[in-house]
Design a protein around this motif. Sequence first.
Motif, PDB file in Angstrom:
ATOM      1  N   ASN A   1      48.408  96.578 105.141  1.00  0.00           N
ATOM      2  CA  ASN A   1      48.952  95.629 106.104  1.00  0.00           C
ATOM      3  C   ASN A   1      49.536  94.385 105.457  1.00  0.00           C
ATOM      4  O   ASN A   1      50.455  93.774 105.991  1.00  0.00           O
ATOM      5  CB  ASN A   1      47.855  95.221 107.087  1.00  0.00           C
ATOM      6  N   SER A   2      49.005  94.009 104.335  1.00  0.00           N
ATOM      7  CA  SER A   2      49.536  92.827 103.663  1.00  0.00           C
ATOM      8  C   SER A   2      50.976  93.069 103.251  1.00  0.00           C
ATOM      9  O   SER A   2      51.854  92.241 103.474  1.00  0.00           O
ATOM     10  CB  SER A   2      48.684  92.498 102.436  1.00  0.00           C
ATOM     11  N   ALA A   3      51.187  94.213 102.644  1.00  0.00           N
ATOM     12  CA  ALA A   3      52.541  94.543 102.222  1.00  0.00           C
ATOM     13  C   ALA A   3      53.461  94.653 103.439  1.00  0.00           C
ATOM     14  O   ALA A   3      54.610  94.232 103.418  1.00  0.00           O
ATOM     15  CB  ALA A   3      52.538  95.856 101.446  1.00  0.00           C
TER      16      ALA A   3
ATOM     17  N   PHE B   1      34.189  84.954 105.278  1.00  0.00           N
ATOM     18  CA  PHE B   1      33.656  85.672 106.424  1.00  0.00           C
ATOM     19  C   PHE B   1      34.804  86.026 107.370  1.00  0.00           C
ATOM     20  O   PHE B   1      35.570  85.150 107.762  1.00  0.00           O
ATOM     21  CB  PHE B   1      32.633  84.770 107.124  1.00  0.00           C
ATOM     22  N   VAL B   2      34.935  87.292 107.680  1.00  0.00           N
ATOM     23  CA  VAL B   2      35.967  87.702 108.629  1.00  0.00           C
ATOM     24  C   VAL B   2      35.304  88.408 109.806  1.00  0.00           C
ATOM     25  O   VAL B   2      34.587  89.385 109.629  1.00  0.00           O
ATOM     26  CB  VAL B   2      36.974  88.660 107.977  1.00  0.00           C
ATOM     27  N   LEU B   3      35.546  87.881 110.983  1.00  0.00           N
ATOM     28  CA  LEU B   3      34.977  88.489 112.181  1.00  0.00           C
ATOM     29  C   LEU B   3      36.036  89.355 112.834  1.00  0.00           C
ATOM     30  O   LEU B   3      37.110  88.877 113.189  1.00  0.00           O
ATOM     31  CB  LEU B   3      34.517  87.402 113.148  1.00  0.00           C
ATOM     32  N   GLN B   4      35.748  90.613 112.974  1.00  0.00           N
ATOM     33  CA  GLN B   4      36.719  91.506 113.596  1.00  0.00           C
ATOM     34  C   GLN B   4      36.134  92.135 114.849  1.00  0.00           C
ATOM     35  O   GLN B   4      35.082  92.753 114.826  1.00  0.00           O
ATOM     36  CB  GLN B   4      37.121  92.603 112.605  1.00  0.00           C
TER      37      GLN B   4
ATOM     38  N   SER C   1      37.763 103.507 112.173  1.00  0.00           N
ATOM     39  CA  SER C   1      39.202 103.401 111.916  1.00  0.00           C
ATOM     40  C   SER C   1      39.576 101.953 111.649  1.00  0.00           C
ATOM     41  O   SER C   1      40.330 101.654 110.714  1.00  0.00           O
ATOM     42  CB  SER C   1      39.997 103.890 113.131  1.00  0.00           C
ATOM     43  N   VAL C   2      39.041 101.073 112.471  1.00  0.00           N
ATOM     44  CA  VAL C   2      39.328  99.657 112.284  1.00  0.00           C
ATOM     45  C   VAL C   2      38.849  99.211 110.909  1.00  0.00           C
ATOM     46  O   VAL C   2      39.542  98.480 110.200  1.00  0.00           O
ATOM     47  CB  VAL C   2      38.640  98.817 113.380  1.00  0.00           C
ATOM     48  N   ALA C   3      37.684  99.667 110.535  1.00  0.00           N
ATOM     49  CA  ALA C   3      37.127  99.292 109.228  1.00  0.00           C
ATOM     50  C   ALA C   3      38.015  99.803 108.104  1.00  0.00           C
ATOM     51  O   ALA C   3      38.293  99.089 107.137  1.00  0.00           O
ATOM     52  CB  ALA C   3      35.720  99.857 109.081  1.00  0.00           C
ATOM     53  N   LEU C   4      38.478 101.025 108.247  1.00  0.00           N
ATOM     54  CA  LEU C   4      39.336 101.633 107.234  1.00  0.00           C
ATOM     55  C   LEU C   4      40.598 100.790 107.035  1.00  0.00           C
ATOM     56  O   LEU C   4      41.008 100.504 105.906  1.00  0.00           O
ATOM     57  CB  LEU C   4      39.725 103.036 107.706  1.00  0.00           C
ATOM     58  N   THR C   5      41.194 100.412 108.123  1.00  0.00           N
ATOM     59  CA  THR C   5      42.401  99.596 108.059  1.00  0.00           C
ATOM     60  C   THR C   5      42.115  98.249 107.415  1.00  0.00           C
ATOM     61  O   THR C   5      42.822  97.807 106.513  1.00  0.00           O
ATOM     62  CB  THR C   5      42.951  99.378 109.474  1.00  0.00           C
TER      63      THR C   5
ATOM     64  N   GLU D   1      39.788  97.369 105.513  1.00  0.00           N
ATOM     65  CA  GLU D   1      39.399  97.496 104.120  1.00  0.00           C
ATOM     66  C   GLU D   1      40.625  97.445 103.208  1.00  0.00           C
ATOM     67  O   GLU D   1      40.631  96.773 102.185  1.00  0.00           O
ATOM     68  CB  GLU D   1      38.656  98.817 103.944  1.00  0.00           C
ATOM     69  N   LYS D   2      41.653  98.156 103.618  1.00  0.00           N
ATOM     70  CA  LYS D   2      42.876  98.160 102.815  1.00  0.00           C
ATOM     71  C   LYS D   2      43.604  96.824 102.954  1.00  0.00           C
ATOM     72  O   LYS D   2      44.154  96.306 102.003  1.00  0.00           O
ATOM     73  CB  LYS D   2      43.819  99.270 103.287  1.00  0.00           C
ATOM     74  N   GLU D   3      43.605  96.326 104.145  1.00  0.00           N
ATOM     75  CA  GLU D   3      44.372  95.113 104.407  1.00  0.00           C
ATOM     76  C   GLU D   3      43.794  93.910 103.691  1.00  0.00           C
ATOM     77  O   GLU D   3      44.517  93.107 103.123  1.00  0.00           O
ATOM     78  CB  GLU D   3      44.402  94.867 105.917  1.00  0.00           C
ATOM     79  N   LYS D   4      42.505  93.787 103.735  1.00  0.00           N
ATOM     80  CA  LYS D   4      41.888  92.553 103.242  1.00  0.00           C
ATOM     81  C   LYS D   4      41.197  92.696 101.894  1.00  0.00           C
ATOM     82  O   LYS D   4      40.569  91.757 101.440  1.00  0.00           O
ATOM     83  CB  LYS D   4      40.859  92.077 104.269  1.00  0.00           C
ATOM     84  N   ARG D   5      41.267  93.870 101.323  1.00  0.00           N
ATOM     85  CA  ARG D   5      40.559  94.079 100.061  1.00  0.00           C
ATOM     86  C   ARG D   5      39.097  93.660 100.197  1.00  0.00           C
ATOM     87  O   ARG D   5      38.590  92.820  99.456  1.00  0.00           O
ATOM     88  CB  ARG D   5      41.197  93.257  98.934  1.00  0.00           C
ATOM     89  N   LEU D   6      38.435  94.212 101.167  1.00  0.00           N
ATOM     90  CA  LEU D   6      37.068  93.823 101.458  1.00  0.00           C
ATOM     91  C   LEU D   6      36.112  94.182 100.336  1.00  0.00           C
ATOM     92  O   LEU D   6      36.316  95.149  99.607  1.00  0.00           O
ATOM     93  CB  LEU D   6      36.600  94.510 102.745  1.00  0.00           C
ATOM     94  N   LYS D   7      35.064  93.377 100.252  1.00  0.00           N
ATOM     95  CA  LYS D   7      33.975  93.678  99.320  1.00  0.00           C
ATOM     96  C   LYS D   7      32.846  94.414 100.045  1.00  0.00           C
ATOM     97  O   LYS D   7      32.023  95.080  99.412  1.00  0.00           O
ATOM     98  CB  LYS D   7      33.436  92.393  98.719  1.00  0.00           C
TER      99      LYS D   7
END
Lengths: 345, 345
Positions: A51-53, B94-97, B107-111, B113-119
């Motif tokens: 999504n960032s890209a 901290f990101v609240l989704q 699915s939301v988590a998957l997205t 994860e890629k978007e925010k480079r989650l730890k």
Amino acid sequence: MENITIKDIARICGVGVSTVSRAMNNHPDINEETKEKIMQAIAEYDYVPNNSARNLKRSEAKTIAVLVKNIGNTFFTGMIQVLEEEIQAKKYTFVLQHVDEDQDEVSVALTLEKEKRLKGIIFLGGSADNPKERLDKLSVPFVLTTVHLDEKWTEYATVSVDDVLESRKIVEYLISKGHKKIALLCGSRDDTSISVLRVKGYREALENTGIEFNEDLLCYMETPDGAYSMRKGYEMMREMLERGCDFTAVYAIADNMAIGACRALREDGRNIPADCSVAGFDGMDCGRFYSPSLTTISQPADDMAKAAVKLLFDMIKKKSRARQIVFEGELIQGESVTTAPVQRA
Amino acid sequence: MENITIKDIARICGVGVSTVSRAMNNHPDINEETKEKIMQAIAEYDYVPNNSARNLKRSEAKTIAVLVKNIGNTFFTGMIQVLEEEIQAKKYTFVLQHVDEDQDEVSVALTLEKEKRLKGIIFLGGSADNPKERLDKLSVPFVLTTVHLDEKWTEYATVSVDDVLESRKIVEYLISKGHKKIALLCGSRDDTSISVLRVKGYREALENTGIEFNEDLLCYMETPDGAYSMRKGYEMMREMLERGCDFTAVYAIADNMAIGACRALREDGRNIPADCSVAGFDGMDCGRFYSPSLTTISQPADDMAKAAVKLLFDMIKKKSRARQIVFEGELIQGESVTTAPVQRA
DNA sequence: TTGTACGCGTTATCAT
DNA sequence: ATGATAACGCGTACAA
């Protein structure tokens, strides 16, 4: 294998990246078969576009952000549901952003605006004294909800009740029931938000009816933790009882605090409303189902949320300039208020 | 002038973009004076770095996402506050989704994860029957909170109470008070979450004490709107009363619903607990301050939140594998339950 | 200490 | 219909 990208999908399908992009974004110029093949590969490899890209490139993103200050405030949670429905009904993406108590909501908005390419912003709660210079930095339309700005600032879009008026209304109601010594549970001493407005209404009601204002009847919130919570109302009420405050009614500027106050009063051996009347503000479910049901000012939260969305979209479509929409609160005569007992000597 | 970038700042200051970048990110190798100059320009032009571009490049982002299903559930709001504090204390973002009722949280988590480079990820609520294949797609550590998975799945990290056990506990308590006809207000018929577990506990309690299970005493939630709300509890209780159900106690699988039920019972002319006892589950402030105070199972929400964060960080630091942490609930003997009236003929 | 240039993953423009 | 390629704004080797 760590992070699969559009290139990988392209390679796997033996096509170019642009074809993959077209397949994902429902572009017209694409063969149905290749599209099918690509979508299948995407599903199989569980590919999720970065999504960032995406945001970096995308020209427009059709997303609306809702910034809520103090997400613990249960009054907001109802509105959030409605906001989400309304925004999604317009085929926009809904982003809920939580703002810390010690964070400046406008800064957060500024950041979010650049990050997400927002189309508009709705503020829930927050300070009423945001400096004009900061608000003006926002380049997308925004609506301030639940916070009634100074009359002079007619250039900003707001949706709210008239907190001063409504607060006066309920205090005058208490007075009409014979109460003269009305304890007030309010926000912090240096509040810049709804608390000052509701306190102002309290004072106006007293003035209008010729009752002398007594600072001793006020209880300010000392610490911001758990603001407007039941626990806070409970603690504040206890404090007043301990300092031997004399009153026949209590007005808390939030329903939650009112309910907390009720418990403190009961623990002190007082019946509600026989020994002491209690009034709140907000009209939340909690008060409606409480026993005794809470006398309060009900804010039309759902309508306000809908109006905020409508106003925002009008501004986005340039159909409307910033307007101030003021809703009327409804005085709910619950069971928690009755006529004042005869004055004790 | 629309969107100011790092290049603009560089040009304004007469330096290269990397110097600006260094200034912003507190890099060591930079002249104090030039840094000063740059920071001033940034402030003056109100430059905010584009987060999308940033995330695209950044190697690590130190952010933890909390995904909450059904943000209207007030039980979660308390935990959210604690989660935020704990995560920020660790210097993580901290990101609240928020996850929709009809959205799949994985699915939301998957997205995200890629978007925010989650730890890491913490799930609040959500389904208990997430297919293993989907959960395994997540490449960062995660903790499932408030949802107790099937015993077999010991490979996932969970933090919860034992919903079956606790539910049985409170129902057995009701039975110990002489109640045999206990109405049950639960979730939807096809629930895959806590509702089934708590209903299971209810049945076990009956079995253990030799009371026959009676389907008529159950009331399922028909529509998911306003799930676990007071209003919902009120409506469900009314429905039971209208169909002439006979019972001496009501057990609602959520405090909010219990409180709604109380109102319905009262409107039907019954006193609580004299004519009918009421019990809930969760141990929320609402019940504690209610009148009569609610008998319930109190979940140690704060401790659970802290444990979830600790467990997640242990996993991130590879200090620990996924573990299942089960907290004990506390039976709160409130005022809403009393001994059953003598059996009427 | 500072600047240049490349690449992150995607979409859009232009060829083909 | 499809593929190569230039941006988007930033961080960071590497060179200076």
